[in-house]
Design a protein around this motif. Structure first.
Motif, PDB file in Angstrom:
ATOM      1  N   GLU A  30       0.846  -1.204   0.000  1.00 22.65           N
ATOM      2  CA  GLU A  30       0.000   0.000   0.000  1.00 22.65           C
ATOM      3  C   GLU A  30       0.879   1.251   0.000  1.00 22.65           C
ATOM      4  N   GLY A  31       0.234   2.377  -0.188  1.00 20.95           N
ATOM      5  CA  GLY A  31       0.938   3.656  -0.093  1.00 20.95           C
ATOM      6  C   GLY A  31       1.520   4.114  -1.422  1.00 20.95           C
ATOM      7  N   ASP A  32       2.278   5.235  -1.333  1.00 17.46           N
ATOM      8  CA  ASP A  32       2.809   5.878  -2.541  1.00 17.46           C
ATOM      9  C   ASP A  32       3.792   4.989  -3.294  1.00 17.46           C
ATOM     10  N   ASP A  33       4.468   4.075  -2.547  1.00  9.19           N
ATOM     11  CA  ASP A  33       5.458   3.226  -3.201  1.00  9.19           C
ATOM     12  C   ASP A  33       4.849   2.379  -4.314  1.00  9.19           C
ATOM     13  N   ALA A  50       2.611   3.267  -6.558  1.00 14.18           N
ATOM     14  CA  ALA A  50       2.622   4.032  -7.807  1.00 14.18           C
ATOM     15  C   ALA A  50       4.058   4.258  -8.270  1.00 14.18           C
ATOM     16  N   TYR A  51       4.966   4.428  -7.281  1.00 16.41           N
ATOM     17  CA  TYR A  51       6.372   4.690  -7.608  1.00 16.41           C
ATOM     18  C   TYR A  51       6.979   3.510  -8.365  1.00 16.41           C
TER      19      TYR A  51
END
Lengths: 480, 272
Positions: free
Chosen positions: A28-31, A33-34
């Motif tokens: 989960e989290g921004d990672d 999409a990164y």
């Protein structure tokens, strides 16, 4: 893109947690999409379900086996500097990043071989080779971020292809985790090994659609004794090509012969906050960056090569092929000149360029470019076209810059529609729709311009044979 | 107006250092021009050129103390645009800054120059002495670390913006004089000669040698003097106490959690 997003089966997550430590799994989290995308901006979603960051080959095998067992697709991922979307997860795939497998395992100076994990950056490999007085000659602007694994998966080119060839020429051996979870050793220490199909070659340039490269044995070479770099102001594209022929005929060993137009140079100077003018006054429509090899060590050989290049360019100037030229007197001046070329991509970025990486036979370059520029003017009013590339390889990077006030989506739509003109024109000139960036998601609809129906069918057959369930990078390279 | 610019050859700063006994081993070094001397020659050329007009306002002479057959750097500056060269044929590595300053001062006197421009230091020894010592020997006003320079030809004076620790000091000195230049002297608006339009934008940085410059350089005059002919006996008052490579840094460690990192910072690095 209408392909459905698949949800992550809960049982798969259990298996992945068993194979990987908690910090080796991102759920989960921004990672998400990164890690879920590369440098290519397309109109597809970025939607990975989970990112696996294994540290060992065994962990990679475990991830592949778990995904195979649960029917989840895998996007193998390196430094994500690709420009065609091949390392993008669009529908809930598991991103398998090799980022934590970055060790240089062995350098054998006598055999001139280097063995490393797939996540080592191209630059790290270059530096490790240099420590032994050797060179890994594949070189491109993104080398500090691009992984060896990704460069193999895309058969990366760059600025030294003219002299040293593509990545394929430098891969002696690979270890690849295939769909069964088995880790195959394909080639390695042997120069000569004529034992049937060379499977290693299949994985080079396959963009992660056939398996995961986890380790590579790379060939190294002796670095040149020295280099002489010149930048020429050239009136037009046709004369860039004539200059190329002339420098080669002069008996100079070219390491690189690059071109960039005034539009590119202006953006580089702006981007670097250079308040002054470029290297030429008045500004030149075209530039050729020439790097010539010094054949042997020593100041005398260096001077002789510099003199020979200067003499060659002076002749070219007399005959009107170039307006002017500057020569670098030392390494730092040479780096300055190279930066004018290598900073181009980064400098164009803020203008949201629509890029095409194409190649045509060298002799066709001026005709192709003239025709392409004409079509841009006709079909895309208000859009500036800027071009740079590796003239020596017939490889051009065509960039359409977004007009300042235009809506990005409208611009993207206009350019996408124009792509078909570009690639049809490439085909007319017997070129390739992708010179060195690959196909990924971006160009699969245009692949037919460069590959015949027979070839496409055979490529599908290979995919089917090596990856029958479509585990690896589904939807990439081959049109659905 | 005659401008003398000091230029020096140095072992290529891009190459890693080799050590031999109690010295740096330069036997296999590639020799290149000192970068600050590129800025010094660029400064002199900007002063001498009247942009938009063929006239030159000054003659630019580059001067180097070096073996006469190791003059590639001098040729480089002639290709860049300097008018002629003066070489003092000597092993510059066997003399101290005071000797170099004496040689430079003597060339300055004999040539009847009006301005000495030097790079603020050479990248190899980083001595930062020759310009100041030469100014002393010649008993001339000096402005070191120049970042801007304006030539007032009517008053025969220079107004120099000097980069000092607490800002920029502006100083006007009469000619003849000595100026040492810093990095920012090659910004597009740093040098104004009163003839070229004040708002003229130069290229960022020192210019590169053009094709025409390279061809012309071979025909330009280079005088060679010996130290003896200039009445100077080379010597060095510098005693080398020792030369060693910097200590190698220990390899970094990769830790698997923030807690381990904190523990190591407390128990091993002892910085927390």
């Amino acid at each position: 893109m209408s392909e459905p997003t698949t949800a992550l089966p809960p049982a798969l997550l259990v298996d992945l947690r068993a194979a990987l430590a908690s910090e080796e799994l991102v759920t989960e989290g921004d990672d998400l999409a990164y890690y879920g995308t590369d440098r290519c901006r397309g109109d597809w979603p970025v939607a990975p379900s989970v990112v696996a960051l294994p540290r060992t080959v065994e962990q990679v095998q475990a991830v592949v086996r778990a995904c195979a067992a649960h029917g989840a697709a895998i996007v193998p991922s390196g430094g994500r500097t690709g420009l065609c979307g091949a390392a993008t997860a669009t529908r809930g795939e598991v991103v398998l990043s090799l980022q934590r497998m970055h060790r240089i395992l062995e350098v054998d100076p006598a055999a001139r071989l280097l063995r490393c994990e797939a996540g080592a950056t191209v630059e790290a490999v270059q530096l490790a080779a240099a420590e032994h007085g050797l060179m890994y000659p594949v070189d491109f602007a993104a080398k500090g971020s691009a992984h060896i694994g990704g460069s193999i998966a895309t058969n990366a080119g760059g600025v030294k292809v003219l002299r040293y060839g593509l990545t394929r020429s430098w891969v002696q051996g690979l270890r690849v985790v295939v769909a069964s979870g088995e880790c195959l050793r394909l080639g390695g220490g042997l120069v000569k090994d004529n034992t049937g199909y060379d499977l290693r070659q299949l994985f080079i340039g396959a963009e992660g659609t056939l398996g995961v490269v986890v380790e590579a044995t790379l060939r190294l070479c002796a670095p040149p004794a020295g280099l002489v770099v010149a930048l020429c102001a050239v009136p037009d594209e046709a004369r860039v090509l004539e200059l190329f022929a002339r420098v080669q005929a002069h008996g100079l060993t070219l390491q690189a012969f690059e071109c960039f137009d005034q539009g590119c140079l202006r953006r580089v100077l702006e981007h670097r906050g250079m308040q002054g003018k470029g290297p030429f006054d008045p500004p030149s429509p075209q530039h050729a960056l020439i790097e010539v090899e010094v054949p042997e060590p020593g100041d005398a050989a260096h001077e002789a090569t510099a003199d020979a290049l200067a003499e060659c360019l002076a002749d070219a100037q007399e005959q009107g092929l170039i307006a002017d030229a500057v020569l670098a007197a030392n390494g730092s001046q040479a780096r300055e000149l190279w930066a004018l070329r290598e900073d181009t991509s980064e400098s164009l970025h803020r203008h949201r360029p629509h890029k095409s990486d194409v190649s045509v036979p060298v002799a066709e370059l001026p005709r192709f470019l003239a025709a392409w520029r004409r079509r841009v003017v006709e079909a895309l009013p208000g859009v500036e076209a800027v071009v740079f590339g590796h003239i020596g390889d017939g490889n051009l990077h065509l960039n359409l810059l977004q007009p300042e006030r235009e809506d990005p989506q409208a611009f993207a739509a206009r350019c996408k529609a124009f792509d078909e003109h570009t690639y049809a024109l490439v085909a007319e000139h017997h070129g390739s729709v992708s010179a060195e960036h690959g196909i990924g998601l971006l160009k699969r609809a245009h692949l037919h311009h460069s590959r015949s129906p027979g070839e496409l069918q055979m490529m599908r057959g290979i995919k089917q044979a090596l990856d029958p369930t479509g585990l690896f990078n589904p939807g990439k390279v081959l049109p659905p | 107006m005659k401008i003398l610019v000091t230029v020096k050859r140095i072992p290529d700063p891009d190459e890693s250092l080799k050590f031999a006994g109690n010295a740096i081993d330069t036997s296999s070094s590639k020799w290149v021009a000192n970068a600050f001397d590129e800025y010094a020659v660029e400064t002199a050329l900007r002063m001498a050129e009247h942009i938009g007009n063929k006239d030159r306002l000054a003659e630019v002479i580059v001067c180097s103390v070096c073996p006469k057959d190791k003059r590639q750097h001098v040729t480089q500056f002639l290709a860049m645009g300097a008018d002629r060269g003066v070489i003092v044929d000597a092993d510059e590595t066997a003399m101290d800054s005071q000797t170099v300053a004496k040689l430079v001062a003597e060339v300055f006197r004999r040539e009847g120059c009006d301005l000495l421009v030097s790079g603020k230091l050479s990248q190899d020894s980083e001595g930062n002495e020759v310009a100041q010592r030469a100014a002393g020997l010649l008993d001339l006003p000096q402005a070191s670390f120049a970042a801007t320079l304006r030539w007032d030809r009517g008053a025969n004076a220079l107004t120099v913006g000097r980069e000092v620790d607490d800002g920029v000091e502006t100083k006007t000195i009469p000619l003849p004089a000595v100026v040492s230049v810093d990095l920012r002297i090659v910004l597009p608006h740093s040098v104004k000669n009163g003839a070229t339009a004040d708002d003229h934008k130069y290229s960022d940085g020192a210019r590169l040698a053009s094709l025409r410059g390279i061809t012309m350089a071979k025909r330009k005059k280079v005088d060679v003097h010996t130290p003896a002919a200039l009445g100077v006996t080379p010597s060095s008052h510098v005693a080398v106490a020792g030369v060693t490579a910097p200590e190698k840094r220990a390899a970094g460690q990769i830790v698997d959690s923030a807690q381990t990192l904190v523990n190591k910072l407390i128990t091993e690095a002892k910085v927390l």
